[in-house]
Write an enzyme that holds these catalytic residues in place. Structure first.
Site, PDB file in Angstrom:
ATOM      1  N   ASN A 135       4.124 -30.274  17.465  1.00  0.00           N
ATOM      2  CA  ASN A 135       5.564 -30.100  17.677  1.00  0.00           C
ATOM      3  C   ASN A 135       6.209 -29.045  16.785  1.00  0.00           C
ATOM      4  O   ASN A 135       7.180 -28.396  17.188  1.00  0.00           O
ATOM      5  CB  ASN A 135       6.289 -31.428  17.440  1.00  0.00           C
ATOM      6  CG  ASN A 135       5.843 -32.519  18.390  1.00  0.00           C
ATOM      7  OD1 ASN A 135       5.425 -32.243  19.509  1.00  0.00           O
ATOM      8  ND2 ASN A 135       5.921 -33.765  17.947  1.00  0.00           N
ATOM      9  N   ARG A 152       9.097 -30.747  28.514  1.00  0.00           N
ATOM     10  CA  ARG A 152       8.063 -30.951  27.486  1.00  0.00           C
ATOM     11  C   ARG A 152       8.536 -31.936  26.416  1.00  0.00           C
ATOM     12  O   ARG A 152       7.754 -32.735  25.897  1.00  0.00           O
ATOM     13  CB  ARG A 152       7.714 -29.598  26.868  1.00  0.00           C
ATOM     14  CG  ARG A 152       6.556 -29.636  25.888  1.00  0.00           C
ATOM     15  CD  ARG A 152       6.074 -28.218  25.600  1.00  0.00           C
ATOM     16  NE  ARG A 152       4.993 -28.218  24.638  1.00  0.00           N
ATOM     17  CZ  ARG A 152       5.097 -27.736  23.393  1.00  0.00           C
ATOM     18  NH1 ARG A 152       6.249 -27.214  22.988  1.00  0.00           N
ATOM     19  NH2 ARG A 152       4.077 -27.758  22.577  1.00  0.00           N
ATOM     20  N   HIS A 161       2.816 -27.453  34.125  1.00  0.00           N
ATOM     21  CA  HIS A 161       2.519 -26.131  33.582  1.00  0.00           C
ATOM     22  C   HIS A 161       2.718 -25.032  34.614  1.00  0.00           C
ATOM     23  O   HIS A 161       2.236 -23.913  34.442  1.00  0.00           O
ATOM     24  CB  HIS A 161       1.085 -26.089  33.046  1.00  0.00           C
ATOM     25  CG  HIS A 161       0.916 -26.862  31.765  1.00  0.00           C
ATOM     26  ND1 HIS A 161      -0.294 -27.069  31.164  1.00  0.00           N
ATOM     27  CD2 HIS A 161       1.838 -27.487  30.971  1.00  0.00           C
ATOM     28  CE1 HIS A 161      -0.131 -27.778  30.048  1.00  0.00           C
ATOM     29  NE2 HIS A 161       1.155 -28.045  29.922  1.00  0.00           N
ATOM     30  N   HIS A 187       6.429 -35.200  25.156  1.00  0.00           N
ATOM     31  CA  HIS A 187       6.021 -35.399  23.769  1.00  0.00           C
ATOM     32  C   HIS A 187       6.658 -36.645  23.162  1.00  0.00           C
ATOM     33  O   HIS A 187       6.130 -37.199  22.204  1.00  0.00           O
ATOM     34  CB  HIS A 187       6.349 -34.158  22.940  1.00  0.00           C
ATOM     35  CG  HIS A 187       5.370 -33.043  23.135  1.00  0.00           C
ATOM     36  ND1 HIS A 187       4.847 -32.311  22.078  1.00  0.00           N
ATOM     37  CD2 HIS A 187       4.802 -32.532  24.252  1.00  0.00           C
ATOM     38  CE1 HIS A 187       4.001 -31.413  22.552  1.00  0.00           C
ATOM     39  NE2 HIS A 187       3.967 -31.511  23.870  1.00  0.00           N
TER      40      HIS A 187
END
Length: 295
Positions: free
Chosen positions: A58, A26, A157, A30
């Site tokens: 975040n 992740r 996911h 990001h």
């Protein structure tokens, strides 16, 4: 040698905390979705620059910074100013997936680290957990990624967990139509379990696995889940619910029935994402400490 140092530290971190694999994957996402894969996500606030860590998607959410710090410290001791923080993030994401049973791919190296962060960009470009399909497609298009990449990368996911505040809306706002057509009560039962974890108010930090079937393994179960309406996040379920032309549904079916096809597509899309707006030469630097630009 550099990749061995990354892999050794990841093995230790994931053994200590299995959820760290998803967290490091992740972190790479990001980072790449703001200004490109330039390790801007790792910069702390400093001298008027607000860190991307403080942005809405975040703050109190991203994890794994200490793992990256440890890797960088060892790399600087072994080969100073040679491996960028951006490359560390890309390698760590690849190894995190492989350690949980997913595919492996060759990571292209040579990225430079950015000299700044973009707090506003992090708030603007990182997809929200309740995004519509139209918004998701737009978010990915801004990064040079297409619908195929969106579907493949959403498969990340298949591991990790999400906070109650990320999925509360979709489990408490089910429509009467959804109730009526839930013939086998799969979705109703799933929603009941989630409501027991995440009430209408409070308990924001309670966690639920993104994939209830195989939460610690990287596999194709995510796509089976969303076909049955059992994606945890609203942005998971819209891939099927809001796909009026059927193109995405066909891709989801293909991945649900063929894990190797999903693995190959995921690896290819990770390579594409990992090359988003990469800095080379004098456009950036190789930081000594991933939290601060060099002085």
């Amino acid at each position: 040698m550099a990749e061995q140092i990354v892999r050794y530290n990841l093995q230790f971190a994931v053994l200590k905390n299995p959820r760290m694999a998803a967290s490091l994957l992740r972190l790479h996402f990001h980072d790449c979705f703001v200004m490109g894969c330039d390790a801007s996500i790792l910069l702390d606030s400093h001298e008027g620059m607000i860190s991307e860590k403080q942005a809405g998607p975040n703050v109190n959410s991203l994890r794994g910074f200490e793992v990256i710090d440890r890797i960088k410290y060892q790399l600087e001791a072994a080969c100073p100013l040679t491996v960028s923080c951006a490359d560390i993030l890309a390698i760590a994401a690849r190894d995190a997936v492989a350690m949980r049973g997913g595919p492996c791919w060759e990571v292209y190296l040579g990225r430079k680290d950015s000299l700044k962060a973009s707090f506003d960009g992090a708030n603007q470009f990182i997809p929200a957990p309740n995004s519509s399909l139209e918004t998701l497609i737009s978010n990915f298009k801004q990064q040079g990624l297409d619908i195929g990449d969106l579907v493949a990368l959403s498969g990340s996911h298949t591991m990790g967990k999400a906070k109650c505040s990320s999925f509360r809306q979709q489990i408490h706002d089910a429509s009467a139509e959804e109730e009526q057509y839930d013939k086998y009560e799969r979705y109703t039962t799933f929603r009941r379990i989630l409501r027991s974890i995440c009430p209408r108010s409070g308990k924001d930090n309670r966690l639920a696995p993104l994939d209830f079937q195989t939460p610690a393994r990287f596999d194709n179960n995510y796509f089976i889940n969303i076909l049955e309406g059992r994606g945890l996040l609203g942005s998971d379920n819209v891939l099927v619910k809001e796909d009026h032309e059927g193109e995405i549904r066909r891709q989801v079916w293909a991945y649900a029935s063929n894990q190797e096809l999903f693995f190959a597509s995921f690896a290819n899309s990770m390579l594409r994402m990992g090359n988003t707006n990469v800095l080379y030469g004098n456009e950036g630097e190789i930081r000594r400490n991933c939290r601060f630009v060099n002085t």
